[in-house]
Design a protein around this motif. Structure first.
Motif, PDB file in Angstrom:
ATOM      1  N   GLU A  98     -11.821  -2.113  -2.789  1.00 24.38           N
ATOM      2  CA  GLU A  98     -12.713  -1.829  -3.913  1.00 24.38           C
ATOM      3  C   GLU A  98     -14.177  -1.957  -3.511  1.00 24.38           C
ATOM      4  N   ALA A  99     -14.476  -2.943  -2.654  1.00 25.67           N
ATOM      5  CA  ALA A  99     -15.872  -3.211  -2.301  1.00 25.67           C
ATOM      6  C   ALA A  99     -16.539  -1.968  -1.720  1.00 25.67           C
ATOM      7  N   ALA A 150      -4.152 -11.588  -8.638  1.00 23.61           N
ATOM      8  CA  ALA A 150      -5.604 -11.443  -8.778  1.00 23.61           C
ATOM      9  C   ALA A 150      -5.959  -9.961  -8.879  1.00 23.61           C
ATOM     10  N   ARG A 151      -5.347  -9.154  -8.041  1.00 26.76           N
ATOM     11  CA  ARG A 151      -5.671  -7.726  -8.023  1.00 26.76           C
ATOM     12  C   ARG A 151      -5.151  -7.026  -9.287  1.00 26.76           C
ATOM     13  N   GLU A 152      -3.904  -7.267  -9.631  1.00 25.52           N
ATOM     14  CA  GLU A 152      -3.337  -6.558 -10.782  1.00 25.52           C
ATOM     15  C   GLU A 152      -3.968  -7.005 -12.096  1.00 25.52           C
ATOM     16  N   ALA A 202      -5.511   1.501  -3.813  1.00 27.80           N
ATOM     17  CA  ALA A 202      -5.731   0.228  -3.140  1.00 27.80           C
ATOM     18  C   ALA A 202      -4.426  -0.542  -3.024  1.00 27.80           C
ATOM     19  N   PRO A 203      -4.247  -1.407  -1.987  1.00 31.65           N
ATOM     20  CA  PRO A 203      -5.266  -1.750  -1.001  1.00 31.65           C
ATOM     21  C   PRO A 203      -5.463  -0.722   0.116  1.00 31.65           C
ATOM     22  N   VAL A 204      -4.749   0.385   0.111  1.00 35.27           N
ATOM     23  CA  VAL A 204      -5.003   1.358   1.171  1.00 35.27           C
ATOM     24  C   VAL A 204      -5.952   2.436   0.680  1.00 35.27           C
ATOM     25  N   CYS A 205      -6.909   2.797   1.519  1.00 32.53           N
ATOM     26  CA  CYS A 205      -7.850   3.831   1.111  1.00 32.53           C
ATOM     27  C   CYS A 205      -8.035   4.878   2.199  1.00 32.53           C
ATOM     28  N   VAL A 206      -7.427   4.650   3.376  1.00 32.84           N
ATOM     29  CA  VAL A 206      -7.530   5.634   4.449  1.00 32.84           C
ATOM     30  C   VAL A 206      -6.192   6.371   4.547  1.00 32.84           C
ATOM     31  N   GLY A 218       0.868  -1.179   0.000  1.00 29.12           N
ATOM     32  CA  GLY A 218       0.000   0.000   0.000  1.00 29.12           C
ATOM     33  C   GLY A 218       0.906   1.231   0.000  1.00 29.12           C
ATOM     34  N   ARG A 219       0.505   2.283  -0.737  1.00 28.74           N
ATOM     35  CA  ARG A 219       1.392   3.445  -0.902  1.00 28.74           C
ATOM     36  C   ARG A 219       0.759   4.709  -0.345  1.00 28.74           C
TER      37      ARG A 219
END
Lengths: 105, 406
Positions: free
Chosen positions: B65-66, B293-295, A82-86, A70-71
């Motif tokens: 994403e959800a 899976a994600r990429e 994503a996977p970081v969103c906060v 996550g960046r």
């Protein structure tokens, strides 16, 4: 110095384009140094899975979480997808006599 | 005639990433994601670890994403099984009898746990979904003795979780060593030692002849009794739907380097897909990995929206057992020589170099804080098709990061 500022480390404790961890009052912080010798401070744990960011890789002004890549932009704490969103919380920094101070809390 | 719609079959990581990428790439029409589970996309890596061991009653952890489906106008249909594809009419059929027309279709159907073909195999639990983890959690929580069939990642991670909860573990592996398909021998050996230290008992070369509710019987007649029997012998891609529709499938639904199947309106990605990774090989390869899976999901979404991009993904995989993190990047199997870089007293990184001097893979084992940075740099070097000086790779006093500037 005014209230709330903490002496975190010597600036030379951090290599250029790198990060180290720092704990104060039970709280984990991450301290960054850029290639052009600017200093930043964010919360020390990734907002995704509470992993220590100081084990991650710094590229320019981006810190990558060591676990899932996550960046975040550590200059403003913004999550960079994503996977970081906060976003990460950031703290003011100041360099005085070769030491890095952060404004905690 | 309805508005042209994009349909995604499978609501795991890959499907969720594809839906978001489609929208972000500019597709303005309907996007519908059909999933057989009752949950939206959630993270599977914790199922064998934290979800079993943490005190709090677990909930599925939704993928990033959800949380954006509503905002992006993505429709997620849970409990929905797609039973048929009509490629000529560009239509899918659901078990409910409904049909839906697609402009483009993505198959992100994932993989299922492989089952043993021995009597009583139904008594062995498997781990794939949140519900599977929930069932295991209740059995593990009671302590007791777990008999695990299969020394792969799932088996070893479950062994570590059971030990953490105070249980006993016997692990049966039919090969002579652990992780023989995926992990270089030295690293597998180190993991083995750690498990032995923690009290796991191993039987290598163990061939299972039948399973009972609370026991496994080996070919040599030995009976290993426990409180729960678990089977972790790998996964098989979900290709039935694709085969029925006449799509090419071998070990996975075959795609080109843009994730398009043998039908130009149908894409496939993630665990179910065997795709061409042009930077490594012209033969389709299938990976079971959260990152792929994600990429691939994101790439499939962009390409369905018209991007026509080739994949340039460097496979990256991790496993956590006790405090040890194993990470693998690239394709170690393509290596002809190995360069070892010690990272600390108890952490090591191996680089794999092909005949032309190109770095094609890397693997590391140790504490996360020791391995993460250098593995990430290795992954970037692999992506750049770098031919680094082996002397620098091995020299711990030289920062690996300097190789990125070259």
């Amino acid at each position: 110095m005014e209230e709330g500022w903490i002496d975190a480390c010597a600036i030379d404790d951090i290599e250029e384009e790198d990060v180290i961890g720092f704990e104060h009052g039970g709280h984990a912080y991450a301290l960054y140094r850029t290639l052009d010798d600017r200093f930043f401070c964010t919360d020390g744990l990734c907002t995704h899975e509470q992993v220590h960011l100081c084990d991650g890789l710094v590229m320019d002004t981006i810190i990558e979480c060591p676990k899932h890549n996550g960046r975040f932009d550590f200059t403003n704490g913004k999550a960079k997808g994503a996977p970081v969103c906060v976003d990460l919380k950031t703290y003011e920094t100041e360099v005085r006599d070769g030491r890095l101070f952060i404004k905690a809390g | 005639m309805a508005r042209p719609a994009m349909i995604i079959v499978g609501s795991g990581e890959a499907g969720g990433c594809a839906a978001v990428a489609l929208r972000e790439a500019g597709w303005e029409g309907p996007i519908t994601l059909y999933g057989e589970e009752r949950h939206g996309p959630y993270e599977r890596p914790p199922l064998s670890k934290e979800l079993l061991t943490e005190k709090e009653p677990p909930k599925p952890r939704p993928s990033a994403e959800a949380g954006r489906f509503d905002e992006l106008g993505i429709s997620h249909r849970p409990n929905s099984r797609v039973i048929d594809i009509d490629p000529a009419g560009k239509e899918i059929s659901l078990h409910s009898g409904q049909t839906a027309h697609y402009e483009k279709l993505l198959l992100a159907t994932g993989a299922r746990a492989r089952l043993m073909s021995v009597p009583g195999s139904e008594y062995a639990l498997t781990l794939r979904s949140f519900e599977d983890a929930w069932a295991l959690r209740h059995l593990f929580g009671a302590g007791g003795h777990a008999v695990i069939i299969g020394g792969g990642f799932i088996g070893l991670e479950l062994a570590a979780s059971a030990i953490k909860l105070g249980g006993r573990v016997t692990l049966l592996e039919n090969q002579e060593r652990l992780l023989s398909r995926a992990v270089p021998a030295e690293l597998a050996q180190r993991l083995h030692e750690e498990h032995v230290c923690r009290g796991v008992r191993f039987h290598f070369g163990a061939s299972v002849s039948r399973v009972e509710r609370r026991a496994v019987i080996l070919e040599n007649g030995e009976r290993i009794a426990g409180d729960v029997v678990i089977c972790g012998i790998g996964a098989e891609p979900e290709t039935a739907l694709a085969r029925k529709a006449g799509l090419r499938a071998q070990n996975g639904i075959v795609t080109d380097d843009r994730l398009c199947t043998s039908n130009p309106a149908i894409y496939a990605c993630g665990d179910c897909a065997a795709s061409v990774h042009p930077q490594f090989s012209d033969q389709p390869m299938r990976f079971e990995s959260w990152q792929i899976a994600r990429e691939q999901g994101a790439l499939a979404g962009r390409n369905m929206a018209g991007a026509n991009e080739r994949q340039s993904i460097v496979p990256w995989f991790w496993s956590q057992q006790y405090d040890l993190h194993l990470q693998i990047a690239g394709l170690p199997d393509l290596g002809k020589s190995t360069v070892v870089r010690p990272l600390s007293d108890d952490a090591v990184l191996q680089f794999y170099i092909d005949g032309g001097g190109r770095l094609v893979g890397a693997a590391a084992l140790g504490q996360l804080s020791d391995v993460a940075r250098d593995m990430r740099i290795a992954q970037m070097l692999i992506a750049r098709k770098a031919t680094p000086d082996p002397a620098v790779l091995a020299a711990t006093e030289r920062r690996l990061k300097t190789l990125l500037a070259a």
